[in-house]
Design a protein around this motif. Structure first.
Motif, PDB file in Angstrom:
ATOM      1  N   GLY B  39       0.930  -1.346   0.112  1.00 55.40           N
ATOM      2  CA  GLY B  39       0.443   0.002   0.306  1.00 55.40           C
ATOM      3  C   GLY B  39       1.318   1.031  -0.090  1.00 55.40           C
ATOM      4  N   GLU B  40      -0.078   2.904   0.213  1.00 50.21           N
ATOM      5  CA  GLU B  40       1.155   3.399  -0.281  1.00 50.21           C
ATOM      6  C   GLU B  40       1.358   4.178   1.171  1.00 50.21           C
ATOM      7  N   SER B  41       2.610   5.242   1.102  1.00 51.53           N
ATOM      8  CA  SER B  41       2.488   5.847   2.235  1.00 51.53           C
ATOM      9  C   SER B  41       1.547   6.215   3.058  1.00 51.53           C
ATOM     10  N   LEU B  48       0.547  -0.965  11.587  1.00 54.98           N
ATOM     11  CA  LEU B  48      -0.101  -2.548  12.186  1.00 54.98           C
ATOM     12  C   LEU B  48       1.387  -3.457  12.163  1.00 54.98           C
ATOM     13  N   GLY B  49       2.228  -3.244  12.282  1.00 54.33           N
ATOM     14  CA  GLY B  49       3.748  -3.718  12.627  1.00 54.33           C
ATOM     15  C   GLY B  49       4.285  -3.577  13.774  1.00 54.33           C
ATOM     16  N   LYS B  50       3.565  -1.956  14.295  1.00 57.09           N
ATOM     17  CA  LYS B  50       3.923  -1.722  16.039  1.00 57.09           C
ATOM     18  C   LYS B  50       3.353  -2.634  16.443  1.00 57.09           C
ATOM     19  N   ALA B  51       1.619  -2.523  16.083  1.00 57.64           N
ATOM     20  CA  ALA B  51       1.071  -3.087  16.922  1.00 57.64           C
ATOM     21  C   ALA B  51       1.080  -4.486  17.418  1.00 57.64           C
ATOM     22  N   CYS B  52       1.294  -5.013  16.388  1.00 60.26           N
ATOM     23  CA  CYS B  52       1.756  -6.693  16.410  1.00 60.26           C
ATOM     24  C   CYS B  52       2.897  -6.747  18.211  1.00 60.26           C
ATOM     25  N   VAL B 221      -4.128  -5.816   0.422  1.00 64.81           N
ATOM     26  CA  VAL B 221      -3.077  -4.330  -0.217  1.00 64.81           C
ATOM     27  C   VAL B 221      -3.933  -3.240   0.908  1.00 64.81           C
ATOM     28  N   LEU B 222      -3.248  -2.521   1.360  1.00 62.34           N
ATOM     29  CA  LEU B 222      -3.952  -1.824   2.391  1.00 62.34           C
ATOM     30  C   LEU B 222      -4.379  -0.408   1.657  1.00 62.34           C
ATOM     31  N   THR B 230      -6.958  -8.780  -0.760  1.00 64.68           N
ATOM     32  CA  THR B 230      -6.655 -10.237   0.077  1.00 64.68           C
ATOM     33  C   THR B 230      -6.517 -10.536  -1.178  1.00 64.68           C
ATOM     34  N   LEU B 231      -5.388 -10.750  -2.178  1.00 65.15           N
ATOM     35  CA  LEU B 231      -5.101 -12.200  -3.101  1.00 65.15           C
ATOM     36  C   LEU B 231      -3.753 -12.874  -2.665  1.00 65.15           C
ATOM     37  N   PRO B 232      -3.819 -14.045  -3.680  1.00 72.20           N
ATOM     38  CA  PRO B 232      -2.646 -14.796  -4.026  1.00 72.20           C
ATOM     39  C   PRO B 232      -1.533 -14.193  -4.298  1.00 72.20           C
TER      40      PRO B 232
END
Lengths: 327, 652
Positions: B39-41, B48-52, B221-222, B230-232
């Motif tokens: 996804g774009e900036s 999301l990464g930080k939330a994890c 894709v965010l 969400t795709l293969p």
């Protein structure tokens, strides 16, 4: 690391030359500036005494107590570590100086160690709890304390603890002519030290605290702190090994500069508490227009500034590996 | 160890309003699998990464679940979280060196988690760290350096080694290759592939679509905190369903991309959450996209619809108002009211003959919203006929046309004007397509007058000067009074473009728009057309005989021969590895490799078989008897009995 070994590279050579020139300039100023003081020793000595001098006697005394304007001679004497005799105390200047120096070092050193430790730790802890009530209270209190000059804290402490409660002595560094055991002497020295020390510590803590907190707040936002947190490290480890370690630099600068200006720094406090350090010595010498003593104190304190700045340059590299001379 | 995120929403509170960083994101990663988040900036990837890791700043609020192997970790206390951090989930942060403490040697930083957790003594920890660093290719001499002495690639290796030191089961990589050169990128990709092979669950946050497609199993894709698709991973570059995914792919530079980078129209900004009053604020809570020219203080604009709507090339009225949910289509799940990329125009079996000349054999053609489709082929192959049928300028003899999901023939019969407003046409010869007795203003304003589409409060002059500015022409009153013979060809062509655009069409059919222009003017006009295509989100059908040009502007290319489409596919594939020998001939002749493209006197051309028979180098019996059908090869369609494959291509 080869960066720590000594090489006389152009840059370092340049540094040495700069410092030498600065030292020479200071020696000249220490020679010339005190001469510009209005009045002289003879006037200071006899102005308040009932003795009346004839014009002849006065001229004779003046001739005795006036240095001929001879910078070269001054320099040669300096190199020989001959600082001359004090007019007022009739002892070698070096003896006076060596007598006063330990007291100032004791007072100032302890004051700095205590105020930096407390200020730094309080700053680190406060910044870690940013925007909490404790932090806000601390910042407010410290800012207030920073606004009170040491002259008033000193007087207030003196009035309360020495005059009213009589817990601590009001003057001096030790009880005179007391023949006691070593440990009793140490206790006595500490007892005398307490009030001037407290004055200085109270004066120095807010600055250290605010500086530590501010530079911590900048560091805490850095991505490597996030990394440290993500690594699951204990909070204290993150605070001190990662954050505080990086926030140290401005504090060391402050410590160095304070140390450099130590004589003027302690002058007020030493006078209030009549503490026999360098500040008191300088004060008395100026009052008596005791030229050799003034010259020596001015010279040594200015050379100390140079020496400490040079030392800081070296210490910086240990604290922050990013600072390094180009090779 | 499986890693799951369910319905995760994150809001950052920032003074009076809040920013919605993530909204109901659901992803799951199994051991040994990799999910890429693209996804774009500003789309919330890093959040999301930080939330994890439980590293969101204190001014954030989150809802939803994050669980490791079925155990929820999002509501853990700091001390319990510290047990999981780095031990179970480790993260490689973005931007390299700033993530390392400048005053500690790198080996100490790598060994630190071991020592602090008392998993090993100082000496042993250092040995392990040394081993880990060496495995990542950090050389002995760098081990004891400070971070500022390392290059970007080495820093990334250190970060990877550091993440691996406790052998975690889940690894989050945030833009691990963003600042790396191609070789270091290959190395990092190899490391990630190795993580997968040893059974780690990998969450790869990246804007590098090629890497996502190459390494990941699934791609999410965010966009502005929402998962749009969400795709293969295999489908990411070639078969995306959501218009945003397609647009992202089009903006991404690869070695195989033929056309100039497209970009996406408009910009994404923050989503602000507005709250009215204290009580029943949930009822009034809504988000909208903050755009610079609408400060939107009190939040009454309804943002209820699709977030991507304002930048989408196929947005319809419903998109503005209806809430969109994730929708399963095959193995994709997409958040689009129109169920993915829509076809703007669909021709089925259309054919056309003029007298006894068959101009167009029964042909299928589909144009997707927002794409540039190039028709190439030799002269007389039916390109213009097909284009004019697509534009509704001519009617086909047989077959059906569907435009914007409506039957075009009926629509045209009932109200031709409204369909003409939706399709703009630029004709082959600009000088001849403008009346010499019309001034610039009259020529451009004419469609407005015919269609009477001027809204109240807007003057024709305004509209004209706005569209002239769009095509970078002067809006000076003196210029407006000029006549075509006073203008140069480039300016006339721009006037034609302005006229085609003034009714705000959704499809632009351009028939050889630049063939009469000299190269420098042609370059400018093409650039203009492409810019407009992005800016306005137009779909374009572009007819040209210039393959080099088609390569620069087309998303897809259709090759025509004797009234048939013989090859259709993504521009880069058709041009770099043509499947049809005719396409190959066209390309070779552009390259100057063909001496004699026509074989005269061959009557086989009129045979029942393949129209390429007279010139085909690989002729077989069947070719002369049976016309070939369209067959799918890779991502292309080819009308040939013996399509070239990549292997055969290199043989010949």
């Amino acid at each position: 690391m080869n960066a720590n070994s000594i090489h006389f590279t152009p840059r370092r050579l340049g540094l040495i030359i700069t410092f030498s020139l600065a030292a020479l300039a200071m020696i000249y100023l220490s020679y010339s500036l005190p001469r510009l003081l209005p009045g002289d020793f003879v006037t200071a000595m006899y102005a308040s005494s009932p003795v009346t001098l004839s014009a002849e006697q006065e001229a004779e005394l003046r001739a005795f107590y006036t240095q001929p304007p001879d910078f070269y001679n001054y320099l040669v004497k300096l190199v020989k570590f001959d600082w001359g005799y004090s007019y007022a105390f009739l002892t070698p200047v070096s003896a006076l100086f060596l007598e006063a120096l330990p007291w100032t070092l004791l007072l100032l050193g302890t004051a700095h160690i205590i105020s930096i430790s407390i200020g730094f730790i309080a700053g680190v802890e406060a910044s870690w709890r940013q925007d909490s009530r404790i932090e806000k209270g601390f910042v407010g209190g410290m800012t207030l304390l920073e606004g009170i000059p040491e002259i008033s804290t000193g007087v207030i402490l003196l009035v309360i603890f020495a005059l009213n409660l009589q817990w601590f002595p009001a003057a001096g560094a030790e009880t005179a002519y007391a023949k006691v055991s070593f440990w009793a002497w140490v206790a006595d020295v500490c007892h005398h030290l307490a009030l001037p020390l407290a004055t200085l510590v109270l004066a120095y803590i807010p600055g250290n605290f605010l500086l530590a907190r501010n530079s911590m707040i900048m560091v805490i936002k850095a991505p490597f702190i996030t990394t440290a947190r993500a690594k699951g490290l204990p909070s204290r480890r993150i605070r001190y090994a990662h954050a505080a370690r990086n926030a140290l630099l401005p504090l060391v600068t402050r410590f160095g500069l304070r140390l450099a200006f130590m004589i003027t720094g302690v002058l007020v406090v030493e006078r209030i508490h009549s503490y026999p350090g360098l500040g008191t010595l300088l004060f008395n010498a100026i009052q008596a227009r005791d030229l050799p003593v003034i010259q020596a104190v001015v010279l040594i304190s200015s050379l100390m500034v140079l020496a400490i700045i040079l030392a800081l340059e070296l210490v910086y590299r240990i604290i922050d590996p990013r600072i390094e001379y180009e090779r | 160890m499986s890693f799951e995120i369910k319905q995760l929403s994150v809001i950052y509170k920032d003074g009076s309003h809040s920013i919605q960083a993530l909204e109901e994101v659901t992803i799951a990663i199994a051991p040994g699998k990799c999910l890429a988040l693209v996804g774009e900036s500003g789309s919330g990837k890093t959040t999301l990464g930080k939330a994890c890791m439980g590293l969101l700043p204190s001014n954030s609020a989150k809802e939803g679940e994050i669980s490791v192997n079925g155990r929820r970790i999002d509501n853990l206390k700091e001390s319990a979280l510290n047990e999981i951090r780095w031990d179970k989930i480790a993260m490689v942060f973005q931007n390299g060196a700033v993530n390392l403490n400048p005053v500690h040697r790198i080996i100490d930083q790598v060994a630190e988690p071991l020592i602090q957790r008392r998993l090993s003594g100082r000496v042993e920890a250092n040995l392990k760290a040394k081993e880990a660093l060496k495995q990542m290719g950090v050389t002995e001499e760098h081990l004891y350096r400070y971070p500022h002495k390392l290059s970007g690639g080495q820093t990334q290796r250190v970060l990877l080694a550091m993440a691996m030191i406790l052998d975690p089961e889940i690894i989050i990589l945030d833009e691990p290759t963003a600042s790396l050169d191609a070789l270091s990128k290959v190395f990092v990709s190899g490391v990630i592939a190795q993580f997968k092979s040893v059974g780690k669950a990998v969450l790869l946050i990246t804007h590098d679509l090629e890497m996502a497609a190459g390494l990941a199993d699934t791609v999410s894709v965010l966009y502005l905190g929402q998962v749009l698709e969400t795709l293969p991973a295999n489908d990411l570059l070639f078969k995306p369903l959501h218009p945003y995914t397609l647009a992202l792919g089009r903006s991404y530079p690869t070695m195989t991309t033929a056309r100039d980078l497209g970009g996406i129209k408009g910009d994404a900004f923050y989503r602000l959450v507005h709250q009215h009053g204290r009580h029943d604020q949930d009822k009034y809570k809504h988000t909208h996209i903050q755009i610079p020219d609408s400060s939107h203080k009190d939040g009454h604009a309804p943002p209820a619809g699709c977030l991507f709507q304002s930048r989408c090339t196929q947005a319809i009225d419903r998109c503005k108002n209806e809430k969109v949910f994730l929708n399963e289509i095959g193995d994709h799940s997409i958040r689009c009211l129109r169920n993915g990329i829509a076809d703007i125009l669909e021709l089925k079996c259309v054919s056309k003959r003029y007298g006894d000349v068959i101009a167009l054999q029964p042909t299928d053609l589909t144009l997707k919203c927002g794409e540039v489709f190039c028709l190439v082929g030799e002269t007389g192959s039916g390109k213009t006929t097909l284009a004019m049928i697509s534009a509704g300028m001519r009617n086909q003899d047989s077959g059906t046309r569907t435009f914007e999901a409506r039957d075009m023939d009926q629509w045209a019969k009932r109200e031709y004007r409204s369909i003409a407003r939706r399709i703009g046409v630029i004709y082959q010869n600009p000088a001849e397509s403008i009346s010499p007795r019309f001034s610039v203003f009259e020529a451009v304003a004419e469609p407005l007058k015919i269609h009477k589409t001027i809204r109240t409060g807007e003057s024709i002059e305004n509209r004209v000067s706005r569209v002239l500015a769009q095509v970078r022409l002067s809006t000076d009153p003196l210029f407006l009074k000029r006549y075509p013979h006073e203008l140069n060809m480039g300016a006339i062509q721009r006037v034609c473009i302005a006229r085609a655009l003034i009714l705000k069409p959704s499809l632009l059919v351009a028939d050889e728009p630049t063939s009469s222009l000299d190269p420098s003017v042609q370059a400018k006009v093409l650039k203009l057309l492409l810019d407009l295509q992005i800016e306005l989100g137009l779909t374009m059908l572009f007819i040209t005989h210039n393959i080099g040009l088609a390569r620069k502007i087309g998303d897809r290319i259709g090759v025509m021969l004797a009234g048939r489409l013989v090859e259709v596919g993504p521009a880069n594939m058709v041009l770099s590895a043509p499947r049809h020998p005719y396409t190959r001939l066209l390309i070779d002749s552009v390259r100057g490799l063909v001496k004699n493209p026509f074989k005269p006197g061959s009557e086989l051309a009129k045979s029942a078989g393949c129209p390429f028979v007279p010139r085909c180098p690989r002729l077989k019996d069947i070719c002369c008897k049976t016309p070939p059908e369209m067959v799918n090869v890779d991502h292309c369609q080819v009308r040939c009995h013996f399509p070239l494959t990549i292997d055969r291509l290199y043989e010949s």
